[in-house]
Scaffold this motif. Structure first.
Motif, PDB file in Angstrom:
ATOM      1  N   GLY A  73       0.829  -1.194   0.000  1.00  0.00           N
ATOM      2  CA  GLY A  73       0.000   0.000   0.000  1.00  0.00           C
ATOM      3  C   GLY A  73       0.864   1.244   0.000  1.00  0.00           C
ATOM      4  N   ASN A  74       0.263   2.345  -0.300  1.00  0.00           N
ATOM      5  CA  ASN A  74       0.918   3.643  -0.319  1.00  0.00           C
ATOM      6  C   ASN A  74       0.927   4.178   1.120  1.00  0.00           C
ATOM      7  N   HIS A 113       0.289   8.445   4.078  1.00  0.00           N
ATOM      8  CA  HIS A 113       0.554   8.013   2.708  1.00  0.00           C
ATOM      9  C   HIS A 113       1.500   9.001   2.048  1.00  0.00           C
ATOM     10  N   ASP A 134      -0.051   8.132  -6.198  1.00  0.00           N
ATOM     11  CA  ASP A 134      -1.517   8.109  -6.253  1.00  0.00           C
ATOM     12  C   ASP A 134      -2.069   7.112  -5.253  1.00  0.00           C
ATOM     13  N   ASN A 135      -3.388   7.118  -5.129  1.00  0.00           N
ATOM     14  CA  ASN A 135      -4.128   6.163  -4.305  1.00  0.00           C
ATOM     15  C   ASN A 135      -3.626   6.089  -2.863  1.00  0.00           C
ATOM     16  N   TYR A 152      -3.380   5.182   1.014  1.00  0.00           N
ATOM     17  CA  TYR A 152      -3.725   3.938   1.704  1.00  0.00           C
ATOM     18  C   TYR A 152      -4.768   4.224   2.776  1.00  0.00           C
ATOM     19  N   TRP A 153      -5.855   3.474   2.778  1.00  0.00           N
ATOM     20  CA  TRP A 153      -6.866   3.521   3.829  1.00  0.00           C
ATOM     21  C   TRP A 153      -7.031   2.095   4.333  1.00  0.00           C
TER      22      TRP A 153
END
Length: 154
Positions: A95-96, A133, A138-139, A141-142
């Motif tokens: 993840g980011n 993050h 992009d995107n 992390y959640w």
């Protein structure tokens, strides 16, 4: 009338006294057992206080990033000089998410870092790690993650 009233009052006091004796007798043979609370480092609000060490002597905590808490602060106290090795483990595997910053006890800071962090700890006191993050990717992390901190003494 006075005799009736005195009789009524004495019955009332006698009955109250009997209930107290019964409650005391009921509690005596049954010991009170308190369950030991499991020591965990969990997120409260946007902060994880690393107060409890595991069997290996390192800190492990659980947290989550969401739209309300886009940054999580890891607070820990360093008593020994050495090197800090920290790692973020997202539940999804990748993840980011990264260590954005470390704030030293003298309020100086360093960062950004990746999902792994190795840095010398040259001061004793309270440290803060900021997790979030990467703004360069992009995107965001959640979701949930684990943080592992280990202080290797010199």
């Amino acid at each position: 009338m006075k005799i009736f009233l005195m009789l009524l009052i004495s019955i009332f006091f006698f009955s109250c006294h009997q209930k107290e004796k019964e409650n005391a007798a009921d509690a005596a043979p049954y010991p009170i057992v308190k369950k030991k609370k499991k020591e965990e480092n969990k997120q409260i609000g946007d902060t994880i206080h690393m107060n409890f060490r595991n069997k290996k002597g390192s800190f492990t905590g659980e947290g989550s990033l969401d739209s309300i808490h886009s940054r999580v602060y890891i607070k820990f106290k360093n008593e020994d000089l050495g090197a800090l090795q920290a790692r973020i483990v997202p539940t999804t595997g990748q993840g980011n998410i990264r260590f954005n910053q470390i704030i030293f006890p003298d309020n100086s800071s360093d960062g950004p870092f990746g999902m792994d962090l190795k840095i010398p700890l040259k001061q004793k006191g309270d440290y803060i790690l900021v997790i979030g993050h990467s703004l360069m990717a992009d995107n965001p992390y959640w979701g949930k993650f684990k943080v592992e901190l280990e202080n290797k003494k010199e």
